[in-house]
Motif scaffolding. Sequence first.
Motif, short mmCIF file in Angstrom:
data_model
loop_
_atom_site.label_atom_id
_atom_site.label_comp_id
_atom_site.label_asym_id
_atom_site.label_seq_id
_atom_site.Cartn_x
_atom_site.Cartn_y
_atom_site.Cartn_z
N HIS A 131 -3.58 10.98 3.69
CA HIS A 131 -2.41 11.27 2.95
C HIS A 131 -1.68 12.43 3.34
O HIS A 131 -0.62 12.60 3.58
N HIS A 187 6.08 4.38 0.39
CA HIS A 187 6.41 5.60 0.60
C HIS A 187 6.92 6.18 1.91
O HIS A 187 7.78 7.12 1.77
N HIS A 220 0.79 -1.11 0.04
CA HIS A 220 -0.09 0.06 0.09
C HIS A 220 0.98 1.30 -0.02
O HIS A 220 1.88 1.36 0.16
N TRP A 221 0.35 2.45 -0.37
CA TRP A 221 0.86 3.63 -0.46
C TRP A 221 1.88 3.96 0.89
O TRP A 221 2.86 4.40 0.61
N ASP A 246 -3.85 4.44 -3.53
CA ASP A 246 -2.63 4.68 -4.38
C ASP A 246 -3.05 4.74 -6.05
O ASP A 246 -2.69 3.46 -6.31
#
Length: 730
Positions: free
Chosen positions: A705, A102, A97-98, A439
């Motif tokens: 986010h 990241h 996952h995002w 994402d």
Amino acid sequence: MEPLVRVPVAPGAHFHLPPALEGLRRLAYNLWWSWHPRTRILFSRIDAAAWARYRNPVPLLQGPVQWDQLLDNPAFLAEYDDLLREFDAYMANGTDHWFARHHGEALDGPIAYFCAEYGFHESLGIYSGGLGVLAGDHMKTASDMALPLVGVGLLYRKGYFRQTIDADGHQEHAYPDYELARLPILRALDRLGQPLTVRVQLPGRELFAAVWVVQVGRVPVMLLDTDVPDNDDSDRPITHMLYVRGREMRLHQELVLGVGGVRALRALGLDPAVWHLNEGHSAFLLAERARELVAAGTPLNRAWPEIRRNSVFTIHTPVSAGNERFDGDLVRRVAGPLLDGDGRPGTGGVPMAAVLDLGRGVDEDPSQFDMTAFSLRLTTGANAVSQLHGHTANATWQGVMPHDILGITNGVHTPSWVGQPVRDALERWTNADLDLMDDQPAEGRFWERVDKVPTRELWEAHQRQKLELAIFARGRLRSQFARHGEAPSTLEELEEILDPSILTIGFARRFATYKRASLLFSDLDRLARLVWDPDRPVQFIFAGKAHPADRPGQGVIQDIFGRSRGSKLRNRVFILEDYDIRIARFLVQGVDVWLNNPRRPLEASGTSGMKAAANGIVNVSVLDGWWDEGWTGDNGWAIGGRETSPDEGAQDWADAQDLYRILEQELVPAYYERDAQGFPARWTQLMRNSIASTIWRFSTTRMLHEYVERLYVPAARAAAEPEPAPAEAG
């Protein structure tokens, strides 16, 4: 994949399941089912009547079930196996996952999220409104994004009040008495495998709080409960009721939330990388963390900056008067033994004089302790919940905070709020995947392809959701009016109301006076002409509660109820009682227009309009909160402008006139315009624009986010940096 944050729990309520269906227990005790419709359908197939009664799988599975019939049903067994595989895959996945890709190395511990209320589902009534529903959506989205997060709150055995409206329009209050064994919650266990209980020192006594866990997908949410035998009878009700009226009882609740919440995390061996205070109710967690450091040998003048470095704060109210404040002498009396110290273990080291000084509000009144001011001074980052709110909050709290308040606009957990017919249309024509918005590559940005949904299909999906609302609302109104003693002929009339072919406008929120629910009724004759137009009629549905202490808000409810039963508006204006998450779902999915007309700039954000917009519902709103940035000119209407009059009466009149103008001259004609095929092509384009402009931008996925990149990761990095040199003690 190991659980992101693991809280050990005891087994749930005892009920027998066939070995072949033992996985139902896992599904029942994880609120993943609350935002996955196929799972709810599976439970309803076990016993449709029990599901309709409870809307909660735990009491359903505790009741008598014809297991033999289900075990002989191949379709049921295949669906069960498929859902269990999907659930287990969801719980095991997350590394792709995002966040993990990241920022996976940015946190060396979980995010601890503290909030006074959580709105996950109507069957778990530990919420009152927007703040709690936002917190629930935050938890669900953190789960979907595989964020390492743990929630902390209170377990209200009597919840928030259930509302009834009597025949004269008076709001009546009744508090449920939840039987914990029938709720999807489990008792937390300590590291020795015993039921976890934490202690909070109060004047002359120890308060005990049991710790329960609601598992929200991958995210555990710990709830503290003082109704345990170890406590005096006078202390057991501390966590009974959400937003209790008594100020001293409320202060006790917030001590349990802040101090008890920290101690519960410590007892489980959890060391958060970031501490997130969602509103000021949990501010005492900052004092408790400072007390811990002082007890370990850190001077107080170093403890304050140390806790500040990895603490973040979300403010939800635009003006200082709306924030939580307590009399300073009350805080000194109740919290003094814990923070000043009285010789007991776990007390002392944080002088009340220092605490009260840090809690001075914008008015610098030394007799008041302001939880928001205390939180702002002791956190490294803070955010408001819309861009406009950010400007307002910075102006309000200038001089109190050591940093700017960011604007991180709220969002909604899309899978929880988009109706199935509209969701099906989006999936079919745009390849939308509402469960995986976290994402999205360019080809996955389905909101950029909403124009591909045909007019007929979008309109029919909306009309189905509108019909479901009408059927639901008729049943609720029938029960309501039967309780009032209305005649059978009146009850029979209800079968014909809320015709889905009529333009339907919804207004649902807390009945605080600044939200101006009665603005629509400024000119009754004009409104009557609008709703009874023979060619283009209009109907309105209202819902919402006023706090038991808010007499003016209750007066608004009474006024609207009275007008709805009067001769001019009867059977065109309705008010549904006991507004909750279930009613909200029907409304934001099923009306045509979402009306919101608060007094600008007093609406910090508002999220109900976001939920409606994601369903293609068209917003008509004052440019306040989220709509100030959400309105694009082609996705709804703006009431008034961005300039406001200091004369509230004049502003109310001007906004009412503009609302009537929009309805009469623009909105109603647009809704009833039909193309050659008999469909409202112009209106459905508004619906597409509404979805396209909001479904990502005002989602909790986008919101999280921003929380990760603007608050959580910076706070974790600040905490990892070498300690700054301490200031000289004064």
